[in-house]
Design a protein around this motif. Structure first.
Motif, PDB file in Angstrom:
ATOM      1  N   TYR A  17      -3.022   6.870   1.338  1.00  0.00           N
ATOM      2  CA  TYR A  17      -4.330   6.551   1.926  1.00  0.00           C
ATOM      3  C   TYR A  17      -5.228   7.967   1.343  1.00  0.00           C
ATOM      4  O   TYR A  17      -3.856   8.921   1.568  1.00  0.00           O
ATOM      5  CB  TYR A  17      -5.038   6.323   2.995  1.00  0.00           C
ATOM      6  CG  TYR A  17      -4.470   4.969   3.045  1.00  0.00           C
ATOM      7  CD1 TYR A  17      -5.414   3.775   3.271  1.00  0.00           C
ATOM      8  CD2 TYR A  17      -2.837   4.626   3.752  1.00  0.00           C
ATOM      9  CE1 TYR A  17      -5.086   3.014   3.520  1.00  0.00           C
ATOM     10  CE2 TYR A  17      -2.778   3.021   4.237  1.00  0.00           C
ATOM     11  CZ  TYR A  17      -4.227   1.979   4.085  1.00  0.00           C
ATOM     12  OH  TYR A  17      -3.539   0.833   4.448  1.00  0.00           O
TER      13      TYR A  17
ATOM     14  N   PHE B  67      -2.697   1.218  -4.196  1.00  0.00           N
ATOM     15  CA  PHE B  67      -2.059  -0.584  -3.374  1.00  0.00           C
ATOM     16  C   PHE B  67      -0.727  -1.087  -4.916  1.00  0.00           C
ATOM     17  O   PHE B  67      -1.409  -0.593  -6.140  1.00  0.00           O
ATOM     18  CB  PHE B  67      -1.937  -1.162  -3.186  1.00  0.00           C
ATOM     19  CG  PHE B  67      -2.993  -2.516  -3.393  1.00  0.00           C
ATOM     20  CD1 PHE B  67      -2.586  -3.275  -4.042  1.00  0.00           C
ATOM     21  CD2 PHE B  67      -4.790  -1.919  -3.492  1.00  0.00           C
ATOM     22  CE1 PHE B  67      -4.362  -4.075  -4.813  1.00  0.00           C
ATOM     23  CE2 PHE B  67      -5.534  -2.251  -4.229  1.00  0.00           C
ATOM     24  CZ  PHE B  67      -5.437  -3.551  -4.697  1.00  0.00           C
TER      25      PHE B  67
ATOM     26  N   PHE C  71       3.362   4.761   4.013  1.00  0.00           N
ATOM     27  CA  PHE C  71       2.862   4.624   3.221  1.00  0.00           C
ATOM     28  C   PHE C  71       2.905   6.432   3.711  1.00  0.00           C
ATOM     29  O   PHE C  71       2.508   6.735   4.731  1.00  0.00           O
ATOM     30  CB  PHE C  71       1.201   4.181   3.645  1.00  0.00           C
ATOM     31  CG  PHE C  71       0.229   4.215   4.498  1.00  0.00           C
ATOM     32  CD1 PHE C  71      -0.636   5.614   5.410  1.00  0.00           C
ATOM     33  CD2 PHE C  71       0.923   3.347   6.086  1.00  0.00           C
ATOM     34  CE1 PHE C  71      -1.004   5.165   6.727  1.00  0.00           C
ATOM     35  CE2 PHE C  71       0.893   3.393   6.569  1.00  0.00           C
ATOM     36  CZ  PHE C  71      -0.493   3.932   7.475  1.00  0.00           C
TER      37      PHE C  71
ATOM     38  N   VAL D 163      -7.624   3.390  -1.396  1.00  0.00           N
ATOM     39  CA  VAL D 163      -6.336   2.833  -0.453  1.00  0.00           C
ATOM     40  C   VAL D 163      -5.865   2.898  -2.439  1.00  0.00           C
ATOM     41  O   VAL D 163      -6.065   1.863  -3.294  1.00  0.00           O
ATOM     42  CB  VAL D 163      -6.353   1.137  -0.486  1.00  0.00           C
ATOM     43  CG1 VAL D 163      -5.429   0.646   0.083  1.00  0.00           C
ATOM     44  CG2 VAL D 163      -7.646   1.399   0.596  1.00  0.00           C
TER      45      VAL D 163
ATOM     46  N   THR E 167      -6.321   1.340  -7.452  1.00  0.00           N
ATOM     47  CA  THR E 167      -7.032   2.082  -6.153  1.00  0.00           C
ATOM     48  C   THR E 167      -8.291   1.295  -6.149  1.00  0.00           C
ATOM     49  O   THR E 167      -9.303   1.564  -6.851  1.00  0.00           O
ATOM     50  CB  THR E 167      -7.268   3.835  -6.505  1.00  0.00           C
ATOM     51  OG1 THR E 167      -5.899   4.429  -6.372  1.00  0.00           O
ATOM     52  CG2 THR E 167      -7.683   4.348  -5.335  1.00  0.00           C
TER      53      THR E 167
ATOM     54  N   PHE F   6      -7.002  -7.624   2.836  1.00  0.00           N
ATOM     55  CA  PHE F   6      -6.697  -6.829   3.899  1.00  0.00           C
ATOM     56  C   PHE F   6      -7.150  -6.868   4.822  1.00  0.00           C
ATOM     57  O   PHE F   6      -7.875  -6.759   5.950  1.00  0.00           O
ATOM     58  CB  PHE F   6      -7.510  -5.563   3.348  1.00  0.00           C
ATOM     59  CG  PHE F   6      -6.955  -4.998   1.741  1.00  0.00           C
ATOM     60  CD1 PHE F   6      -6.368  -3.039   1.759  1.00  0.00           C
ATOM     61  CD2 PHE F   6      -7.945  -5.208   1.029  1.00  0.00           C
ATOM     62  CE1 PHE F   6      -5.831  -3.288   0.216  1.00  0.00           C
ATOM     63  CE2 PHE F   6      -7.467  -4.879  -0.466  1.00  0.00           C
ATOM     64  CZ  PHE F   6      -6.588  -4.041  -0.434  1.00  0.00           C
TER      65      PHE F   6
ATOM     66  N   ILE G 105       0.654  -1.009   0.004  1.00  0.00           N
ATOM     67  CA  ILE G 105      -0.521   0.397   0.432  1.00  0.00           C
ATOM     68  C   ILE G 105       0.993   1.566   0.177  1.00  0.00           C
ATOM     69  O   ILE G 105       1.781   0.895   0.852  1.00  0.00           O
ATOM     70  CB  ILE G 105      -1.108   0.443   0.787  1.00  0.00           C
ATOM     71  CG1 ILE G 105      -1.857  -1.127   0.958  1.00  0.00           C
ATOM     72  CG2 ILE G 105      -1.771   0.760   1.191  1.00  0.00           C
ATOM     73  CD1 ILE G 105      -2.870  -1.759   2.606  1.00  0.00           C
TER      74      ILE G 105
END
Length: 660
Positions: A39, A60, A165, A58, A116, A71, A36
């Protein structure tokens, strides 16, 4: 005595502070499926009904051809909708056994692909019922303080404390609440309908900006770059807390260099949650610890995570000893600076016991264990700290500090492997450290040293020659150790290289040697009879924390078998009897503790206090007051003991009966 102090006398912080004795159904994946990278979260907190409603975009990258992306998400949160980057709905499967959500894709997501997912979810978060760490409140929306800690998995995530992240968060709360997050000061709070406000936080560096704390906090107190947020209940302690935090931060930044941000928020946590937590720009401590003024070591450990955890992080949980261990050792370094060598040496003894309590797995394979298990926490925190302590001994203080700064500089905003630590250590010290890392990172156990020697008089009044050998039980062990030779004249110090099970040495002194001590300043992790007592006691304390008093008594008896005069062991036995309301047996044990070897020193003051409480519980107030008076006379205020005794002289201790 405070319950936490009864469990573990030294402050403990690791992946999350003082989660040492919890257990989950978590298992480390052999290889991460996805990374990830960022956010965008909007979260609405309603403390009146303990509810969180949120959306999360999210982003990733697939690290392999991905068919079932998974997740982690708190079991208290229910997903109402998930869509992919094209807006297509995705079906999810909830796995409550390990707090995860799994998706099965119609077509695999190719390795290297970035995308995403958009999550919409909500649920009730109160207490620890839905926590991914059993029995520990990590995510809860309540009055007066709501906590959404990163480890509480209040947003879809993966790679606990290893997946770095970026994050932009919009947090909506009642207008009378303040919100603390990473990346503060982005903009003023925005007013919303219904007497609510929205607070925005942006953290643009890869890290762990996943913690939000909101509540009815007062206007922040400042000290230097510290901002302290407390509730009305703890406002009288805010200034001292700010000053303490500023002193510790200045020491740590002077040792490791400045942190990436000039802002630092010290925040009050609820007393029924963890005792401490950290995130970029955040060090959070339980209100009860702030009020009791016993947060010094806990706070220094928590602040240290701004460097060891935030600035750099473990590449895998096999590397967690680096950041956990160095945060613990930072705590000890500050203790040495603020309280002196004796306090430092006492703490090293405690940490050594923790390092050996579960030393059955090499540190480089520890990632397969539950990261909140006693073994993982004990090994990464305590043995990790001892690895750095021993590196300091090998390198010397100046080179050691240079080595630490090199780690932080070269891996800023990055993850770090154990092999990277060895490479930089060898480069900065010009030492060949393969044997060191093989012993302490890839091996288990600690040497038990013994010394045999003969003393010969030299002619012409030239003094004495001592010829001897240091023996130990690990055939592959190789390290320098210190010998202290106490003579008729001055005391001599010699450094001797140990290699194998039998290492010869020859030392000349002017005075006749009377005693030779091996590693007198405890630079090495080693097995000793005294440490065996502490290890057994520590394991007993962990059994108490898990509620198994019978198993705890078995461990404490092992400590007494090793040392029948152990004040520490008999004190802990007295605690168990007190919890069982077996007051006569408890009183006998506390008196045995007072008659024992007096190690550690604090058992004297607390034995008097516990005896006084027993007298209060059995209606013997005069005898209770006398014991409180004896406690005050020790002048030992360890963990606020003298303060506690004085208060109890005015107001009797109130016994609380419950189920055993």
């Amino acid at each position: 005595m405070p319950a936490l102090f009864r469990i573990l006398r030294t402050a403990s912080t690791g992946l999350l502070s003082l989660c040492l004795f919890t257990a989950t159904l978590w298992a480390a994946p052999a290889k991460p499926q996805l990374q990830i990278t960022g956010y965008l979260i909007t979260a609405d907190l309603d403390p009146s009904v303990n509810r969180l409603s949120a959306t999360a975009d999210v982003t990733f990258t697939a690290l392999e051809d991905l068919t079932t992306p998974t997740f982690e998400l708190n079991n208290g949160l229910q997903i109402t909708k998930v869509t992919d980057a094209q807006g297509h709905p995705l079906e999810s499967e909830r796995l409550t056994s390990n707090s995860t959500v799994r998706f099965t894709l119609a077509a695999p997501l190719p390795k290297g692909t970035s995308t995403t997912y958009h999550f919409e979810y909500s649920g009730t978060l109160k207490g620890a019922d839905t926590s991914p760490v059993e029995g520990i409140k990590l995510a809860s929306v309540e009055d007066p303080i709501s906590i959404l800690l990163y480890a509480g998995r209040w947003f879809p995530m993966t790679g606990l404390f290893t997946n770095r992240f970026t994050a932009e968060m919009h947090i909506r709360v009642p207008a009378d609440e303040r919100v603390i997050g990473s990346g503060s000061g982005v903009a003023a709070a925005k007013s919303l309908p219904g007497n609510r406000t929205e607070h925005t936080f942006k953290w643009a560096k890869p890290g762990f900006p996943g913690t939000i704390i909101a509540g009815k906090f007062l206007e922040p107190i400042t000290a230097g770059n510290m901002r302290v947020y407390v509730t009305e209940k703890n406002k009288e302690y805010a200034h001292d807390f700010a000053s303490q935090g500023e002193r510790e931060y200045l020491f740590l930044s002077g040792t490791f260099g400045q942190t990436e941000s000039t802002h630092m928020n010290l925040v009050e946590l609820p007393d029924d949650a963890v005792s401490a937590a950290w995130a970029p720009e955040i060090a959070a401590i339980a209100g009860g610890r702030i009020a009791a003024h016993n947060e010094q070591r806990l706070l220094s450990n928590t602040l240290a995570h701004q460097w060891w955890g935030s600035q750099i992080s473990p590449a895998t949980l096999n590397d967690a000893w680096i950041t956990n261990g160095m945060s613990r050792y930072s705590e000890l370094m500050y203790l040495e600076d603020s309280s002196g060598k004796n306090a430092f040496q006492s703490a090293i003894t405690d940490v050594s016991a923790g390092a050996l309590a579960y030393d059955t797995e090499p540190l480089t394979t520890i990632g397969r264990l539950d990261p909140f298990s006693p073994q993982f926490q004990s090994m990464t925190l305590e043995k990790g700290a001892m690895v750095f302590h021993m590196l300091r001994w090998e390198m010397g203080d100046d080179v050691f500090n240079k080595f630490l700064r090199a780690l932080l500089t070269q891996y800023t905003d990055k993850s770090i492997h154990t092999s990277n630590v060895q490479t930089i250590a060898e480069k900065e010290s010009n030492l060949q450290l393969e044997p060191f890392f093989a012993q302490w990172l890839d091996g288990t156990g600690a040497p038990a040293f013994a010394d045999k020697y003969s003393v010969f008089r030299l002619g012409d009044n030239k003094g004495f020659r001592t010829i001897g050998a240091v023996t130990q039980d690990l055939d592959l062990f190789r390290m320098p150790i210190e010998l202290r030779i106490e003579t008729d004249g001055k005391t001599e110090i010699r450094r001797v290289d140990i290699s194998g099970s039998d290492s010869q040495y020859s030392i000349e002194t002017f005075g006749r040697p009377r005693r030779i001590s091996i590693d007198p300043d405890n630079w090495l992790l080693k097995s000793t009879p005294d440490l065996a007592v502490r290890v057994a006691v520590l394991r007993g304390q962990q059994q108490v924390a898990q509620g198994d008093l019978t198993a705890a008594l078995v461990e404490y008896q092992k400590a007494l078998d090793a040392n029948k005069n152990s004040s520490l062991a008999t004190y802990r036995i007295g605690e168990v009897f007190f919890m069982q309301h077996n007051y006569q047996s408890a009183a006998n044990s506390f008196r045995d503790s007072l008659r024992g070897d007096g190690d550690p020193k604090w058992v004297e003051v607390w034995s008097h206090i516990e005896l006084a409480r027993i007298f209060d519980c059995t209606g013997q107030r005069d005898r209770a007051v006398n014991e409180y008076r004896l406690a005050v006379q020790t002048n030992d205020n360890t963990q606020g003991a003298v303060n506690e005794a004085r208060a109890s002289m005015q107001k009797p201790y109130k016994c609380v009966r419950g189920e055993n």
